[in-house]
Design an enzyme around this catalytic site. Sequence first.
Site, PDB file in Angstrom:
ATOM      1  N   GLU A 188       0.836  -1.206   0.000  1.00 15.91           N
ATOM      2  CA  GLU A 188       0.000   0.000   0.000  1.00 15.91           C
ATOM      3  C   GLU A 188       0.869   1.254   0.000  1.00 15.91           C
ATOM      4  OE1 GLU A 188      -2.585  -3.285   1.194  1.00 15.91           O
ATOM      5  OE2 GLU A 188      -0.549  -2.691   1.719  1.00 15.91           O
ATOM      6  N   ASP A 215       1.810  14.152 -14.115  1.00 14.75           N
ATOM      7  CA  ASP A 215       0.675  14.609 -14.922  1.00 14.75           C
ATOM      8  C   ASP A 215       0.466  16.115 -14.773  1.00 14.75           C
ATOM      9  OD1 ASP A 215      -1.787  14.157 -16.513  1.00 14.75           O
ATOM     10  OD2 ASP A 215      -2.781  14.767 -14.650  1.00 14.75           O
TER      11      ASP A 215
END
Length: 302
Positions: free
Chosen positions: A99, A113
């Site tokens: 995780e 991005d």
Amino acid sequence: MVDITHKSNTLRTATAQAIVLVSKQETIDAINNRTVPKGDVFEMSRAAGLLGIKQTPYLLPDCHPLPIEFTGVEYQINGLEITVLMTVKTIYKTGVEVEAMHGASVVAINMYDMLKPIDKQVEIGCIKLLEKRGGKSTFHKKTGKGLKASVIVCSDTISAGTKEDKAGKAIIKKLKECQVSIGEYTIIPDEKDIIQEKALSNSLKDFDLIVYTGGTGLSARDVTPEALIPLLERRIPGIEEAIRSYGQERTPYAMLSRSVAGVLNNTLILALPGSTKGAEESMEAIFPAILHIYGVIKGERH
């Protein structure tokens, strides 16, 4: 997925990193000044990382769904390098290192991005686990190497030869997995004086551990606790509670068990259930963590 039903909950912590490398100082300045066209890079990426962590078991087929009880994201800027540090915590049966790595990866990808309109040469690298704690890596470091155990089966039927012993053999199997050597394996009837004699004599020999199985129930012949409790110099209620708590999560009948744990002549004595499943689950509940007791008895620091 891997069967983790035999494991116990512990505090699990993992910290992972990902490194985002930009190509010019202007990109770092835009991040710090919050002038990137797509918004606040650090805060948006932090939110993306939290979502990524929560989605981990849905994207990686072998990961168990688990409660995420803390997530922290930190950023360290060193020149043109931004190090993402993702820390995840839970109290559960399995770790959170995947995780943490997944969350760090999502943070880095979201940064890419958001930065690509102003920097076409952003790179992501060095995604790795930095640290994990909890479970075996933290609490199960000790082995039973150098320790010797006596395993005593208390059963009228088994001692009479009308029933096969399976619980004692299950205990021996777990002890061997923990590198505890077996110095004695014996079967005796449910007789109070015989049970006491074995405890007294074996505690004066070179046995570090004496494990009884059987006689901890509520039938008229179940007398193992009555035999052992008067002999023990110190009871260890935490061990008894751990055994019953572990069992109760698996069967409602565990509350009827009268398992006993204590010390006599610096020898640890355990009285466990006589059923095979009860003995197996009791051993899973406390081993190998219980081996920490031998350092404590010798005066080592916790």
